[in-house]
Design a protein around this motif. Structure first.
Motif, PDB file in Angstrom:
ATOM      1  N   PRO A  81      56.802  73.405 -48.227  1.00 21.01           N
ATOM      2  CA  PRO A  81      56.793  72.450 -47.109  1.00 21.01           C
ATOM      3  C   PRO A  81      56.685  71.001 -47.579  1.00 21.01           C
ATOM      4  CG  PRO A  81      54.695  73.603 -47.237  1.00 21.01           C
ATOM      5  CD  PRO A  81      55.589  74.244 -48.255  1.00 21.01           C
ATOM      6  N   ALA A  82      57.479  70.130 -46.966  1.00 19.31           N
ATOM      7  CA  ALA A  82      57.389  68.694 -47.285  1.00 19.31           C
ATOM      8  C   ALA A  82      56.351  68.046 -46.375  1.00 19.31           C
ATOM      9  CB  ALA A  82      58.749  68.028 -47.064  1.00 19.31           C
ATOM     10  N   ASN A  83      56.158  68.645 -45.170  1.00 20.26           N
ATOM     11  CA  ASN A  83      55.276  68.019 -44.187  1.00 20.26           C
ATOM     12  C   ASN A  83      53.805  68.317 -44.480  1.00 20.26           C
ATOM     13  OD1 ASN A  83      57.811  68.810 -41.832  1.00 20.26           O
ATOM     14  ND2 ASN A  83      57.387  66.794 -42.627  1.00 20.26           N
ATOM     15  N   LEU A  84      52.970  67.374 -44.063  1.00 20.81           N
ATOM     16  CA  LEU A  84      51.552  67.416 -44.437  1.00 20.81           C
ATOM     17  C   LEU A  84      50.819  68.672 -43.996  1.00 20.81           C
ATOM     18  CD1 LEU A  84      49.102  65.978 -45.691  1.00 20.81           C
ATOM     19  CD2 LEU A  84      48.646  64.982 -43.439  1.00 20.81           C
ATOM     20  N   VAL A  85      50.899  69.001 -42.689  1.00 20.76           N
ATOM     21  CA  VAL A  85      50.019  70.076 -42.205  1.00 20.76           C
ATOM     22  C   VAL A  85      50.381  71.436 -42.783  1.00 20.76           C
ATOM     23  CG1 VAL A  85      49.206  71.273 -40.137  1.00 20.76           C
ATOM     24  CG2 VAL A  85      49.241  68.778 -40.192  1.00 20.76           C
ATOM     25  N   PRO A  86      51.655  71.829 -42.829  1.00 25.34           N
ATOM     26  CA  PRO A  86      51.945  73.097 -43.508  1.00 25.34           C
ATOM     27  C   PRO A  86      51.581  73.050 -44.999  1.00 25.34           C
ATOM     28  CG  PRO A  86      53.974  72.098 -42.653  1.00 25.34           C
ATOM     29  CD  PRO A  86      52.846  71.308 -42.129  1.00 25.34           C
ATOM     30  N   ALA A  87      51.676  71.881 -45.616  1.00 25.34           N
ATOM     31  CA  ALA A  87      51.265  71.786 -47.027  1.00 25.34           C
ATOM     32  C   ALA A  87      49.750  72.039 -47.131  1.00 25.34           C
ATOM     33  CB  ALA A  87      51.632  70.419 -47.590  1.00 25.34           C
TER      34      ALA A  87
ATOM     35  N   LEU B 250      44.033  61.330 -45.587  1.00 22.12           N
ATOM     36  CA  LEU B 250      42.705  61.806 -46.021  1.00 22.12           C
ATOM     37  C   LEU B 250      41.848  62.214 -44.822  1.00 22.12           C
ATOM     38  CD1 LEU B 250      42.078  59.250 -48.922  1.00 22.12           C
ATOM     39  CD2 LEU B 250      42.636  61.698 -49.129  1.00 22.12           C
ATOM     40  N   GLU B 251      41.988  61.503 -43.714  1.00 23.16           N
ATOM     41  CA  GLU B 251      41.251  61.881 -42.480  1.00 23.16           C
ATOM     42  C   GLU B 251      41.758  63.223 -41.956  1.00 23.16           C
ATOM     43  OE1 GLU B 251      40.454  57.273 -40.928  1.00 23.16           O
ATOM     44  OE2 GLU B 251      42.183  58.430 -40.226  1.00 23.16           O
ATOM     45  N   ALA B 252      43.082  63.441 -42.046  1.00 23.44           N
ATOM     46  CA  ALA B 252      43.647  64.718 -41.594  1.00 23.44           C
ATOM     47  C   ALA B 252      43.095  65.855 -42.449  1.00 23.44           C
ATOM     48  CB  ALA B 252      45.175  64.662 -41.665  1.00 23.44           C
ATOM     49  N   ILE B 253      43.042  65.627 -43.744  1.00 25.86           N
ATOM     50  CA  ILE B 253      42.501  66.655 -44.650  1.00 25.86           C
ATOM     51  C   ILE B 253      41.030  66.924 -44.325  1.00 25.86           C
ATOM     52  CG2 ILE B 253      41.834  67.096 -47.059  1.00 25.86           C
ATOM     53  CD1 ILE B 253      44.466  65.711 -47.908  1.00 25.86           C
ATOM     54  N   ASN B 254      40.298  65.852 -44.088  1.00 27.97           N
ATOM     55  CA  ASN B 254      38.874  65.990 -43.730  1.00 27.97           C
ATOM     56  C   ASN B 254      38.682  66.843 -42.480  1.00 27.97           C
ATOM     57  OD1 ASN B 254      36.643  64.938 -45.071  1.00 27.97           O
ATOM     58  ND2 ASN B 254      37.559  62.886 -44.953  1.00 27.97           N
ATOM     59  N   THR B 255      39.522  66.556 -41.478  1.00 28.13           N
ATOM     60  CA  THR B 255      39.426  67.302 -40.214  1.00 28.13           C
ATOM     61  C   THR B 255      39.750  68.767 -40.448  1.00 28.13           C
ATOM     62  OG1 THR B 255      40.070  65.318 -38.990  1.00 28.13           O
ATOM     63  CG2 THR B 255      40.296  67.430 -37.836  1.00 28.13           C
TER      64      THR B 255
END
Ligand code: WQD
Length: 351
Positions: free
Chosen positions: A198-204, A274-279
């Protein structure tokens, strides 16, 4: 019950939109050549809605095959057009494939819209048309800037083609500019099926958390943002889906005063990588294995939506929080792992 034709109905946003349309009393048919999707997603739609969806396995670049669908369905009240290639990186490597597929399919579809006098047409556009905006949040009046990729140009050109088409034809059109659609339907029976890495953040994130990817790269933490990582407007795919249903209703109720109207579909909240990863770590209780890597060429530094127009005009309200986006995405990834036959996500396995 009016019949809506959804192109790309086996895709991520298309499948979620079909569920929402059915739940709001519409009849739906799908056109999807399954070159980048699996018809098995229709089983998920059936489990959620109880409705069996007919999919025409047709390449919209074939005019005769596309025309035949309209000849067979004289009662199509509206079209929602999702079917297109959308991998930014791939578009840079293969621009002609993107221009040919995304533009020829759109033009063929519009020729049929004109020939069969289809009254309403909703187009899947993207915040990518804004490029790197000078001012955020962006409104629909924010002037588009040079796209960052051939994919982005196909969305900009698509909007222009539809705009000009709507001036020369009675069909009323709506352009929906998505920000970053993420998450999965609350039933966890349908969700995103990325092809390959996946190139997109959430599936990655979810594939790293489940162990499919050993370690994830954050593409740069030296941007001029609050924590150095890029800022985006993540929006739950089911919220995006509902906006399509509201768009069709808005057109059918004759409320639109414009021939071609644009709406931003974003939550209105800017969230950093980084906030998305934190969540994600908070909702999943999984410590994510990531490293900070170099910036990704073409990345926009920061963008998020002013969504006032969609809220005030369509009556659209987002239901899902960032936590909901992350938790449904994570539950979906866990389901894919638990039931390898549930859906396969590589082209070779898709059918
Ligand atoms: C988001 C952020 C990455 C992966 C997408 C679609 C595009 C369009 C707009 C629909 C960026 C960072 C990502 C990773 C990372 N959507 N990232 N590590 O770039 O906003 O574009 O939305 O039309 O089709 O691609 O979304 O999810 O690719 O990236 O650090 O492994 O996450 O650098 O800052 P993007 P994305």
């Amino acid at each position: 019950m009016s019949k809506i034709l959804v192109t790309g109905g086996c895709g991520y946003i298309g499948s979620h939109t079909i569920v929402d349309l059915i739940e709001n009393g519409f009849e739906v048919i799908s056109v999807d050549d399954n070159s980048r999707s699996t018809p098995r997603i229709l089983e998920g739609i059936e489990k959620i809605t109880g409705k069996k969806i007919k999919n025409y396995k047709v390449d919209l670049c074939d005019f005769d095959d596309t025309y035949a669908i309209f000849a067979e369905n004289s009662d199509i009240a509206g079209i929602i057009h999702f079917a297109a290639y959308k991998a930014v990186g791939e578009s840079v490597e293969q621009p002609l494939m993107y221009f040919e597929n995304n533009m020829f399919s759109l033009i063929n579809l519009l020729k049929c819209v004109a020939e069969f006098n289809i009254p309403h047409f909703v187009f899947s556009s993207s915040c990518t048309v804004y490029g790197n905006p000078d001012k955020i949040p962006v409104t629909e009046a924010t002037p588009p800037k040079p796209a960052e990729s051939p994919y982005g140009y196909t969305k900009q050109m698509g909007e222009q083609i539809i705009n000009e088409f709507s001036k020369a034809n009675p069909t009323k059109c709506i352009l929906l500019r998505y920000f970053n659609p993420v998450g999965a339907h609350p039933s966890i029976l349908i969700g995103e099926l990325p092809i390959g890495k996946p190139a997109n953040l959430v599936p990655a994130i979810t594939q790293t958390a489940i162990g499919k990817i050993p370690v994830m790269q954050v593409h740069g933490d030296d941007y001029p943002t609050r924590d150095g990582s890029c800022i985006r407007d993540y929006i739950h795919v089911s919220d995006i889906a509902h906006a399509h249903t509201l768009s069709i209703k808005y057109l059918q109720e004759g409320q639109s005063t414009q021939r071609c109207e644009v709406f931003n579909l974003g939550s209105g909240n800017g969230v950093s990588v980084l906030e998305a990863i934190n969540t994600f770590e908070k909702v999943s209780s999984v410590k994510l294995n990531y490293v900070i890597g170099p910036r990704r060429p073409g990345d926009v530094i920061a963008i998020y939506a002013n969504n006032d127009h969609a809220r005030k005009t369509l009556g659209w309200e987002t239901k899902y929080s960032l936590e909901d986006m992350m938790s449904t995405a994570w539950k979906w990834e866990q389901r894919l792992k638990a039931d390898a036959n549930f859906y396969q996500s590589r082209p070779a396995d898709l059918n």
